[in-house]
Design a protein around this motif. Structure first.
Motif, mmCIF file in Angstrom:
data_model
loop_
_atom_site.group_PDB
_atom_site.id
_atom_site.type_symbol
_atom_site.label_atom_id
_atom_site.label_comp_id
_atom_site.label_asym_id
_atom_site.label_seq_id
_atom_site.Cartn_x
_atom_site.Cartn_y
_atom_site.Cartn_z
ATOM 1 N N VAL A 67 0.888 -1.233 -0.064
ATOM 2 C CA VAL A 67 -0.008 -0.038 -0.092
ATOM 3 C C VAL A 67 0.784 1.275 0.037
ATOM 4 C CG1 VAL A 67 -1.454 1.414 1.472
ATOM 5 C CG2 VAL A 67 -1.915 -1.252 1.197
ATOM 6 N N ALA A 68 1.760 1.238 0.614
ATOM 7 C CA ALA A 68 2.662 2.531 1.012
ATOM 8 C C ALA A 68 3.548 2.596 -0.482
ATOM 9 C CB ALA A 68 3.910 2.266 1.937
ATOM 10 N N ALA A 69 3.963 1.467 -0.972
ATOM 11 C CA ALA A 69 4.661 1.802 -2.323
ATOM 12 C C ALA A 69 3.699 2.312 -3.548
ATOM 13 C CB ALA A 69 5.221 0.342 -2.904
ATOM 14 N N ILE A 70 2.531 1.945 -3.221
ATOM 15 C CA ILE A 70 1.466 2.270 -4.422
ATOM 16 C C ILE A 70 1.121 3.739 -3.947
ATOM 17 C CG2 ILE A 70 -0.813 2.004 -5.273
ATOM 18 C CD1 ILE A 70 -0.802 -0.816 -4.615
ATOM 19 N N ALA A 71 1.062 4.317 -2.758
ATOM 20 C CA ALA A 71 0.548 5.656 -2.423
ATOM 21 C C ALA A 71 1.646 6.288 -2.754
ATOM 22 C CB ALA A 71 0.338 5.686 -1.060
ATOM 23 N N ASP A 72 2.946 6.074 -2.591
ATOM 24 C CA ASP A 72 4.030 6.687 -3.043
ATOM 25 C C ASP A 72 4.086 7.011 -4.552
ATOM 26 O OD1 ASP A 72 6.492 7.944 -2.511
ATOM 27 O OD2 ASP A 72 7.425 6.356 -3.147
ATOM 28 N N ALA A 73 3.810 5.987 -5.369
ATOM 29 C CA ALA A 73 3.716 6.108 -6.889
ATOM 30 C C ALA A 73 2.585 7.119 -7.302
ATOM 31 C CB ALA A 73 3.617 4.633 -7.344
ATOM 32 N N VAL A 74 1.563 7.163 -6.680
ATOM 33 C CA VAL A 74 0.707 8.094 -7.083
ATOM 34 C C VAL A 74 0.829 9.243 -6.312
ATOM 35 C CG1 VAL A 74 -0.798 6.071 -7.847
ATOM 36 C CG2 VAL A 74 -1.209 7.063 -5.532
ATOM 37 N N GLY A 75 1.894 9.487 -5.227
ATOM 38 C CA GLY A 75 1.779 10.856 -4.798
ATOM 39 C C GLY A 75 0.525 11.025 -3.989
#
Length: 90
Positions: free
Chosen positions: A60-68
């Motif tokens: 989840v953290a990686a996806i959130a980071d990827a989408v800002g």
């Protein structure tokens, strides 16, 4: 190990998580976001559609980071508003 069935609340939270991540992805393709997050497109698709309602935190953290999307904003989007009786108990 047998996993306990998910509650309705957990399934609903997973759906809200997917909706929030999909909205934050906006016009970006799933392929681009998945590659930046280091996950498969199928995993991203399953999270966004609620088929994986309890993904790992680091995913989840990686996806959130990827989408800002800051994690605090994501948490607010996923957490239902507290009922008045719960907030008065504090």
């Amino acid at each position: 190990m047998v996993r306990a069935p998910l509650t309705d609340e957990e399934r609903e939270r997973g759906e809200r998580l997917g909706q929030a991540l999909r909205a934050a992805r906006a016009g970006r393709s799933m392929v681009d976001v998945a590659a930046e997050a280091g996950i498969s497109v199928e995993t991203l698709r399953k999270i966004e559609t609620g088929r994986i309602p309890t993904p790992a935190f680091f995913t989840v953290a990686a996806i959130a980071d990827a989408v800002g999307l800051p994690l605090e904003e994501l948490r607010a989007a996923v957490t239902p508003a507290a009922s008045p009786s719960l907030s008065q108990a504090s």
